[in-house]
Design an enzyme around this catalytic site. Structure first.
Site, PDB file in Angstrom:
ATOM      1  N   HIS A 158       0.838  -1.195   0.000  1.00 47.64           N
ATOM      2  CA  HIS A 158       0.000   0.000   0.000  1.00 47.64           C
ATOM      3  C   HIS A 158       0.876   1.250   0.000  1.00 47.64           C
ATOM      4  O   HIS A 158       2.085   1.187   0.215  1.00 47.64           O
ATOM      5  CB  HIS A 158      -0.933   0.034   1.215  1.00 47.64           C
ATOM      6  CG  HIS A 158      -2.104  -0.875   1.099  1.00 47.64           C
ATOM      7  ND1 HIS A 158      -2.047  -2.209   1.471  1.00 47.64           N
ATOM      8  CD2 HIS A 158      -3.370  -0.665   0.653  1.00 47.64           C
ATOM      9  CE1 HIS A 158      -3.233  -2.776   1.259  1.00 47.64           C
ATOM     10  NE2 HIS A 158      -4.048  -1.856   0.765  1.00 47.64           N
ATOM     11  N   LYS A 162      -0.390   4.823   4.636  1.00 41.64           N
ATOM     12  CA  LYS A 162      -1.253   3.879   5.363  1.00 41.64           C
ATOM     13  C   LYS A 162      -0.692   3.631   6.753  1.00 41.64           C
ATOM     14  O   LYS A 162       0.507   3.376   6.912  1.00 41.64           O
ATOM     15  CB  LYS A 162      -1.390   2.568   4.586  1.00 41.64           C
ATOM     16  CG  LYS A 162      -2.415   1.610   5.180  1.00 41.64           C
ATOM     17  CD  LYS A 162      -2.733   0.466   4.218  1.00 41.64           C
ATOM     18  CE  LYS A 162      -3.725  -0.512   4.826  1.00 41.64           C
ATOM     19  NZ  LYS A 162      -5.017   0.129   5.159  1.00 41.64           N
TER      20      LYS A 162
END
Length: 270
Positions: A158, A162
């Site tokens: 990600h 995040k």
């Protein structure tokens, strides 16, 4: 448009919040009736469309979730675990469908949703996309078909902003693999490897995490045995897929009885 469900977006200024505002505002199946932010946020009192740098949408950002929820038929919530638990109770008071895409929730957090689910519809999923939910079902089926000669590793990537790891989707895939094997994920998860860890323990489900750049979301489920590997993969390139899935869940829940559901229920994949 008054005959379509009114939807409130919590955490409206966040990455997913902005995308959800856009998707709901552009939909002909729902109408945006509220946008919520935490007290003290500089968006409070502004039109959410203007705050996002676009045209006014006629919806003022508020820090009073109960007032916003009282005007809605659904709440879409991609915020933080503590906020989500609080929102669940307030959405239940308003008898609004509560769609939860919040990640990083502990088992205790999820258990605290149960009282609200007795009074209203809650749809909770680690990932709202059709592709990922199909991947979840496939992971369960493959894990059930292959014995412990096949090690299971879940690799997720990600963007650098995040804050939780492993991702909610990775944990959802891990739960599916564990269910396929007939074990509890908490008993077999290997989420931290550093230094002299020793050989891999048979039957463990391992997790590996990548964070960097603007990666929307990539998930691989690797089944590795001597001489062969089977890899199931999903790559997301547009955050809008999660917003569209969340909207689909909010609409699906309108005629359902109280309870805690997931995207497999929404998509009818079982």
């Amino acid at each position: 448009m008054q005959d379509v469900p009114g939807i409130v977006i919590t955490g409206a200024s966040g990455r997913m919040g902005r995308m959800l505002v856009q998707v709901v505002a552009e939909s002909d199946k729902a109408r945006l009736v509220g946008a919520v932010e935490r007290p003290g946020h500089d968006w409070i009192g502004q039109d959410v469309g203007t705050a996002m740098g676009g045209a006014a949408l006629g919806v003022t950002v508020t820090d009073d979730p109960l007032e916003a929820f009282s005007r809605a038929q659904a709440v879409i919530d991609f915020t933080a675990p503590a906020a989500t638990v609080e929102f669940a109770g307030l959405a239940a008071q308003a008898r609004a469908v509560h769609v939860i895409g919040t990640t990083g929730m502990s088992d205790a957090d999820v258990a605290r949703l149960e009282p609200a689910s007795r009074h209203a519809v809650i749809v909770k999923a680690g990932n709202m996309s059709l592709g990922v939910n199909l991947l979840t079902l496939l992971t369960r089926k493959v894990a059930a078909a292959l014995d412990e000669d096949f090690d299971i590793e879940i690799v997720e990537a990600h963007h650098k902003h995040k804050v939780d790891a492993p991702s909610g989707t990775a944990l959802m895939l891990g739960e599916a693999a564990a269910e396929g094997r007939g074990v509890e994920l908490g008993d077999v998860a290997d989420r931290a490897r550093d230094g002299m860890t020793g050989a891999r323990k048979a039957g463990d489900i391992g997790f590996a995490v990548v964070r960097g750049g603007d990666i929307v979301g990539e998930h691989d489920v690797v089944f590795a045995a001597a001489g062969e590997r089977l890899i199931l993969r999903h790559v997301a390139t547009d955050r809008a897929i999660f917003a569209r899935g969340a909207l689909k869940a909010a609409l699906w829940g309108q005629d359902k009885g109280p309870g805690l559901y997931d995207m497999v229920d929404v998509l009818g994949l079982e």
